[in-house]
Design a protein around this motif. Sequence first.
Motif, short mmCIF file in Angstrom:
data_model
loop_
_atom_site.label_atom_id
_atom_site.label_comp_id
_atom_site.label_asym_id
_atom_site.label_seq_id
_atom_site.Cartn_x
_atom_site.Cartn_y
_atom_site.Cartn_z
N ARG A 1 0.88 -1.17 0.00
CA ARG A 1 0.00 0.00 0.00
C ARG A 1 0.92 1.21 0.00
N HIS A 2 0.89 1.97 -1.10
CA HIS A 2 1.94 2.97 -1.32
C HIS A 2 1.55 4.38 -0.95
N GLY A 3 0.26 4.71 -0.91
CA GLY A 3 -0.17 6.05 -0.51
C GLY A 3 0.22 7.14 -1.48
N MET A 4 0.34 6.82 -2.78
CA MET A 4 0.72 7.81 -3.78
C MET A 4 -0.34 7.90 -4.87
N THR A 5 -0.40 9.03 -5.53
CA THR A 5 -1.30 9.17 -6.68
C THR A 5 -0.60 8.64 -7.93
N VAL A 6 -1.37 8.48 -8.99
CA VAL A 6 -0.79 8.02 -10.26
C VAL A 6 0.29 8.99 -10.74
N GLY A 7 0.01 10.28 -10.65
CA GLY A 7 0.99 11.27 -11.09
C GLY A 7 2.28 11.20 -10.29
N GLU A 8 2.17 11.00 -8.99
CA GLU A 8 3.35 10.89 -8.15
C GLU A 8 4.16 9.65 -8.50
N LEU A 9 3.49 8.54 -8.70
CA LEU A 9 4.18 7.31 -9.09
C LEU A 9 4.89 7.47 -10.42
N CYS A 10 4.21 8.12 -11.37
CA CYS A 10 4.83 8.31 -12.69
C CYS A 10 6.10 9.15 -12.58
N GLN A 11 6.09 10.17 -11.73
CA GLN A 11 7.30 10.97 -11.52
C GLN A 11 8.42 10.09 -10.98
N MET A 12 8.09 9.23 -10.02
CA MET A 12 9.10 8.36 -9.44
C MET A 12 9.66 7.40 -10.49
N PHE A 13 8.77 6.77 -11.24
CA PHE A 13 9.22 5.84 -12.28
C PHE A 13 10.10 6.55 -13.30
N ASN A 14 9.71 7.75 -13.68
CA ASN A 14 10.41 8.48 -14.73
C ASN A 14 11.81 8.90 -14.30
N ARG A 15 11.98 9.16 -13.02
CA ARG A 15 13.27 9.61 -12.51
C ARG A 15 14.17 8.46 -12.07
N GLU A 16 13.58 7.38 -11.56
CA GLU A 16 14.39 6.39 -10.84
C GLU A 16 14.47 5.01 -11.48
N ASP A 17 13.62 4.70 -12.44
CA ASP A 17 13.67 3.34 -12.99
C ASP A 17 14.07 3.37 -14.45
N PRO A 18 15.29 2.98 -14.78
CA PRO A 18 15.77 3.06 -16.16
C PRO A 18 15.03 2.14 -17.12
N VAL A 19 14.47 1.04 -16.62
CA VAL A 19 13.72 0.13 -17.49
C VAL A 19 12.37 0.74 -17.85
N LEU A 20 11.66 1.24 -16.84
CA LEU A 20 10.33 1.79 -17.11
C LEU A 20 10.38 3.10 -17.87
N ARG A 21 11.42 3.91 -17.61
CA ARG A 21 11.42 5.22 -18.25
C ARG A 21 12.00 5.18 -19.66
#
Length: 405
Positions: free
Chosen positions: A181-201
Amino acid sequence: MKLGIDQIQKFFQKLSGKKIGILCHGASVNSKYQHLLKLLEETKRGPILSALFGPEHGLWGVAQDMEAVADCTLPSPVSSPQGGGKSVPIHSLYGNELKSLQPKFEWMEGLDAVICDLQDVGARYYTFVYTIAFVMKACAAKGIPLYVLDRPNPLGGETVEGNLIEAGFESFVGAFPITNRHGMTVGELCQMFNREDPVLRGNDKAADLRIVRLKDWKRKHYLDDTDAAWVLPSPNMPTLDTALVYPGMCLIEATEISEGRGTTKPFEIFGAPFIDPQKLKNYLDQKFKLPGVFFRPLYFKPTFQKHAHEVCGGLQLHVTHRKKFRPYLTGLAIVKALQDLYPKDFQWREKPYEFVKDIPAIDLLTGSAQFRLALEKGKSWKDILGFYEKGKEKFLKQRKEYLLY
């Protein structure tokens, strides 16, 4: 409160005459229950809809879980300049093999932007956020801006629960190491993925990500604390009550116990023909003393999937105190109780789960083999609690940078 979609008209005007793709589903509606495609249809001199993308369950959410969805076409809802019944391709991002989860590069050809509006439910296993991430990856490779219309986390943004995924256990029900249970919105998760995960981004190239933020949403708010309505985002997520228990009760999918699919209360009820409801309730109450939930004994008969047309004994979860209730802790306790009481009848799911054949479903959902091995070795509940929230503090520090509200 204003949803991202409530502010879409100004972005339609910005994109006037541009060719766009849209990733959406049946729950992509504004505060007046108008669907995103209807809003586009009513926009004068707006963008040109050139492609639609459908996530798991399909564009309109009619397919069941893990049911492949085929590509198809839809008569264009755009009156000008693409009207006259011209068809728009619907590209399925949930087919019958792993590579079907990612958009083909040719699907992105000619697009000037992609707009995304999907309702998440606040649990790591829910696949829509990873579908957005894969579209983001394709947009990054093509240099196409991605607009994400943000929505509230229906479970609020304060409570975080669970452990992180260990390396090697990533999948479509956990493609990034976030808590259950992460407590984040979709927009917040997308920011995290875009900055921190080289595979997803998209390897070393971040996407041109543009979040259309919520207005006047507070992290303490569950969805029904706002004026936004719940619209089921998938066939077995009919109510907010379902979403509330899902971060724990999705674990039942990794067993041969019915998680209530084929009933009107999926995930809120569970059971199997061999379960004595009162015996199970007593065991859970006495041994685990779980906060914020009441277990009501019941019998039910699923109409499809596991134990279809068989009378099952089981329990219904009634959440009595949202702030005290811990869905993931509750799900772990239920699975342990079932194996403790019914060691000869209890079975793990052995069929492939979300395109993964060589890792048990329970390991994918819990993010490691620790829980399964602990049960198989007869470890105590105290031992299990030792890794129940392993990595949570690390995640809380990590997510701070990406919180928008």
